[in-house]
Design a protein around this motif. Sequence first.
Motif, PDB file in Angstrom:
ATOM      1  N   PHE A   1       0.829  -1.208   0.000  1.00 53.54           N
ATOM      2  CA  PHE A   1       0.000   0.000   0.000  1.00 53.54           C
ATOM      3  C   PHE A   1       0.865   1.261   0.000  1.00 53.54           C
ATOM      4  CE2 PHE A   1      -2.257   3.388   2.248  1.00 53.54           C
ATOM      5  CZ  PHE A   1      -3.354   3.536   1.409  1.00 53.54           C
ATOM      6  N   ILE A   2       1.894   1.272   0.828  1.00 50.54           N
ATOM      7  CA  ILE A   2       2.783   2.433   0.885  1.00 50.54           C
ATOM      8  C   ILE A   2       3.507   2.618  -0.442  1.00 50.54           C
ATOM      9  CG2 ILE A   2       4.885   3.337   1.954  1.00 50.54           C
ATOM     10  CD1 ILE A   2       3.874   2.099   4.586  1.00 50.54           C
ATOM     11  N   GLU A   3       3.995   1.539  -1.012  1.00 54.28           N
ATOM     12  CA  GLU A   3       4.732   1.642  -2.271  1.00 54.28           C
ATOM     13  C   GLU A   3       3.828   2.064  -3.423  1.00 54.28           C
ATOM     14  OE1 GLU A   3       8.056  -0.780  -4.837  1.00 54.28           O
ATOM     15  OE2 GLU A   3       7.402  -1.547  -2.897  1.00 54.28           O
ATOM     16  N   VAL A   4       2.619   1.518  -3.488  1.00 51.14           N
ATOM     17  CA  VAL A   4       1.681   1.932  -4.537  1.00 51.14           C
ATOM     18  C   VAL A   4       1.308   3.399  -4.358  1.00 51.14           C
ATOM     19  CG1 VAL A   4      -0.681   1.621  -5.384  1.00 51.14           C
ATOM     20  CG2 VAL A   4       0.773  -0.348  -5.052  1.00 51.14           C
TER      21      VAL A   4
ATOM     22  N   ILE B   1       3.980   9.841  -7.664  1.00 48.83           N
ATOM     23  CA  ILE B   1       4.987  10.184  -8.675  1.00 48.83           C
ATOM     24  C   ILE B   1       4.353  10.239 -10.065  1.00 48.83           C
ATOM     25  CG2 ILE B   1       7.048   9.335  -9.868  1.00 48.83           C
ATOM     26  CD1 ILE B   1       7.967   8.272  -7.097  1.00 48.83           C
ATOM     27  N   PHE B   2       3.537   9.239 -10.406  1.00 47.92           N
ATOM     28  CA  PHE B   2       2.898   9.244 -11.716  1.00 47.92           C
ATOM     29  C   PHE B   2       1.870  10.363 -11.837  1.00 47.92           C
ATOM     30  CE2 PHE B   2       4.614   4.945 -12.243  1.00 47.92           C
ATOM     31  CZ  PHE B   2       5.081   5.060 -13.541  1.00 47.92           C
ATOM     32  N   TYR B   3       1.200  10.729 -10.732  1.00 53.55           N
ATOM     33  CA  TYR B   3       0.280  11.867 -10.761  1.00 53.55           C
ATOM     34  C   TYR B   3       1.036  13.140 -11.127  1.00 53.55           C
ATOM     35  CZ  TYR B   3      -2.520  15.766  -9.198  1.00 53.55           C
ATOM     36  OH  TYR B   3      -3.182  16.970  -9.135  1.00 53.55           O
ATOM     37  N   CYS B   4       2.196  13.334 -10.519  1.00 52.11           N
ATOM     38  CA  CYS B   4       3.001  14.516 -10.826  1.00 52.11           C
ATOM     39  C   CYS B   4       3.443  14.512 -12.288  1.00 52.11           C
ATOM     40  CB  CYS B   4       4.218  14.590  -9.909  1.00 52.11           C
ATOM     41  SG  CYS B   4       3.806  14.933  -8.198  1.00 52.11           S
TER      42      CYS B   4
ATOM     43  N   ASP C   1      -5.293   6.996 -18.442  1.00 52.25           N
ATOM     44  CA  ASP C   1      -3.902   6.527 -18.389  1.00 52.25           C
ATOM     45  C   ASP C   1      -3.456   6.300 -16.950  1.00 52.25           C
ATOM     46  OD1 ASP C   1      -3.721   6.621 -21.104  1.00 52.25           O
ATOM     47  OD2 ASP C   1      -2.665   8.540 -21.183  1.00 52.25           O
ATOM     48  N   GLY C   2      -3.802   7.211 -16.069  1.00 51.27           N
ATOM     49  CA  GLY C   2      -3.443   7.052 -14.656  1.00 51.27           C
ATOM     50  C   GLY C   2      -4.088   5.824 -14.038  1.00 51.27           C
ATOM     51  N   GLY C   3      -5.331   5.540 -14.410  1.00 49.19           N
ATOM     52  CA  GLY C   3      -6.006   4.340 -13.916  1.00 49.19           C
ATOM     53  C   GLY C   3      -5.335   3.063 -14.406  1.00 49.19           C
ATOM     54  N   ILE C   4      -4.936   3.061 -15.669  1.00 49.42           N
ATOM     55  CA  ILE C   4      -4.239   1.894 -16.220  1.00 49.42           C
ATOM     56  C   ILE C   4      -2.901   1.697 -15.516  1.00 49.42           C
ATOM     57  CG2 ILE C   4      -3.102   1.011 -18.297  1.00 49.42           C
ATOM     58  CD1 ILE C   4      -5.383   2.324 -19.903  1.00 49.42           C
ATOM     59  N   ILE C   5      -2.187   2.775 -15.286  1.00 47.86           N
ATOM     60  CA  ILE C   5      -0.903   2.687 -14.574  1.00 47.86           C
ATOM     61  C   ILE C   5      -1.115   2.170 -13.160  1.00 47.86           C
ATOM     62  CG2 ILE C   5       0.961   4.082 -13.590  1.00 47.86           C
ATOM     63  CD1 ILE C   5       0.770   5.839 -16.122  1.00 47.86           C
ATOM     64  N   LEU C   6      -2.155   2.650 -12.486  1.00 46.18           N
ATOM     65  CA  LEU C   6      -2.429   2.221 -11.115  1.00 46.18           C
ATOM     66  C   LEU C   6      -2.764   0.729 -11.057  1.00 46.18           C
ATOM     67  CD1 LEU C   6      -2.567   3.405  -8.266  1.00 46.18           C
ATOM     68  CD2 LEU C   6      -5.009   3.723  -8.629  1.00 46.18           C
TER      69      LEU C   6
END
Length: 74
Positions: free
Chosen positions: A11-14, A20-23, A52-57
Amino acid sequence: MDILLRVIAIFIEVSLLALIFYCLLNGARLTIFDLGLGVKYRKMVTTALVVDGGIILVFLISHLTLLYPAIGAG
């Protein structure tokens, strides 16, 4: 107890990787509009970057859940 620690670590790592990906995606959005894309495309660009952010997550969660090493195995 091992499972709880592993879940907390994942959880912490995700969370950190998602931040980072949001930025990065927010920077891409700002760059796209700074380079001259019209305001009328703002909603579509935002939607595309959210997808794209959802796919990355989903990618991060699935890979960290599958490949995260066991904690305290020794």
